[in-house]
Design a protein around this motif. Structure first.
Motif, PDB file in Angstrom:
ATOM      1  N   ARG A 129     -13.723   2.108 -18.870  1.00 31.44           N
ATOM      2  CA  ARG A 129     -12.260   2.059 -18.807  1.00 31.44           C
ATOM      3  C   ARG A 129     -11.688   3.455 -19.054  1.00 31.44           C
ATOM      4  N   PRO A 130     -11.988   4.409 -18.162  1.00 33.32           N
ATOM      5  CA  PRO A 130     -11.468   5.770 -18.355  1.00 33.32           C
ATOM      6  C   PRO A 130      -9.952   5.767 -18.240  1.00 33.32           C
ATOM      7  N   SER A 131      -9.309   6.677 -18.948  1.00 30.58           N
ATOM      8  CA  SER A 131      -7.861   6.765 -18.899  1.00 30.58           C
ATOM      9  C   SER A 131      -7.413   7.298 -17.547  1.00 30.58           C
ATOM     10  N   LEU A 132      -6.121   7.118 -17.268  1.00 25.92           N
ATOM     11  CA  LEU A 132      -5.564   7.635 -16.020  1.00 25.92           C
ATOM     12  C   LEU A 132      -5.676   9.152 -15.970  1.00 25.92           C
ATOM     13  N   VAL A 133      -5.547   9.804 -17.123  1.00 30.25           N
ATOM     14  CA  VAL A 133      -5.692  11.261 -17.174  1.00 30.25           C
ATOM     15  C   VAL A 133      -7.100  11.669 -16.755  1.00 30.25           C
ATOM     16  N   THR A 134      -8.110  10.931 -17.217  1.00 30.11           N
ATOM     17  CA  THR A 134      -9.491  11.227 -16.853  1.00 30.11           C
ATOM     18  C   THR A 134      -9.729  11.041 -15.366  1.00 30.11           C
ATOM     19  N   VAL A 135      -9.206   9.943 -14.820  1.00 32.77           N
ATOM     20  CA  VAL A 135      -9.365   9.675 -13.384  1.00 32.77           C
ATOM     21  C   VAL A 135      -8.671  10.756 -12.561  1.00 32.77           C
ATOM     22  N   THR A 136      -7.466  11.142 -12.982  1.00 29.85           N
ATOM     23  CA  THR A 136      -6.735  12.187 -12.266  1.00 29.85           C
ATOM     24  C   THR A 136      -7.483  13.515 -12.327  1.00 29.85           C
TER      25      THR A 136
END
Length: 268
Positions: free
Chosen positions: A17-24
């Motif tokens: 469940r990576p954060s949106l910041v990580t995905v971005t």
């Protein structure tokens, strides 16, 4: 006492469940060596250098209006380029990810974050491109001896189209994910045409493709053709700016929600 300095391995929850910041950040890392980064960095330079040289040779330059001519023509190009860039960037980025998504969608990561991270990463590239444009316009203002007088208006005229254009990025990304590369580029072409043909019409608010250009017109005091507007022109009314920003925010939220739902339901 001995201390273990080895970094702890990520827990399953952190990994899946990576954060949106990580995905971005991952999206940006994958894009940093490709065509899109160079396009966003060089497009403002390629636009502004010949336009400034042309402004130096214009009739207005003899009257001390070199920067005004340079600014107006540059912002005219930028207003229609923002949605065009959104369509092109989304199309190429999503196409490049087709094979990777076949693998990534099989993991337990919340799928909606892939879509939102993609839009956010393209938005960051757009911000960088806008900043390069601001630097180029500021150099033109400095060379013309109008740096301090022009900076505030120029900054607003550069960043507001990017802000409003995020809705076009979300739209083009959704279209690319659902229908493919061609229709996504079509979104950009529609933005280019509507920016030039619709942004100064009374019904501009009903055409999202025209919103990026519409916020430029009252700030620069020009029409879509780059010609200065008379002071009593309704197009110079700054009230269009907050309306365009609000409409773009609502549209972006809706498109992100739709894109998230589509990715959740998307078959591998």
């Amino acid at each position: 006492m001995r201390h273990d300095t080895t970094a702890a391995a990520p827990t399953p929850a952190e990994r899946d469940r990576p954060s949106l910041v990580t995905v971005t950040g991952t999206e940006l890392a994958r894009l940093k060596r490709g065509f899109l980064v160079w396009y966003h960095l060089l497009a403002p330079v390629i636009i502004t250098v010949p336009l400034f040289l042309g402004a130096l040779g214009s009739a207005e330059a003899k009257a001390g209006q070199t920067f005004e001519v340079f600014r107006n023509v540059t912002l005219e190009f930028w207003g229609v380029l923002v949605p065009m860039t959104a369509g092109l960037a989304a199309a190429l980025s999503v196409r490049a990810d087709q094979d990777a998504w076949r693998l990534l969608l099989s993991y337990g990561v919340p799928r909606g974050r892939y879509f939102m991270g993609k839009v956010a990463a393209l938005g960051v590239l757009g911000f960088v491109s806008s900043t390069v444009l601001l630097v180029m316009l500021s150099l033109g203002a400095a060379l013309s001896g109008q740096f301090l007088d022009a900076l505030g208006t120029v900054a607003a005229a550069v960043y507001l189209p990017w802000l409003v254009g995020l809705s076009m990025t979300a739209m083009a990304t959704l279209v690319a994910v659902v229908w493919g590369m061609g229709p996504s580029i079509g979104v950009g072409v529609a933005g280019l045409l509507c920016g030039a043909l619709v942004s100064d019409k009374v019904f501009w608010y009903a055409v999202p493709f025209a919103w990026p250009m519409r916020v430029v017109l009252p700030l620069a005091g020009i029409g879509p053709n780059g010609v200065p507007l008379p002071d009593d022109s309704p197009v110079t009314d700054p009230g269009a700016i907050p309306l365009a920003v609000a409409l773009a925010a609502v549209l972006s939220a809706v498109l992100l929600a739709v894109g998230r739902i589509h990715m959740i339901r998307k078959e591998i």
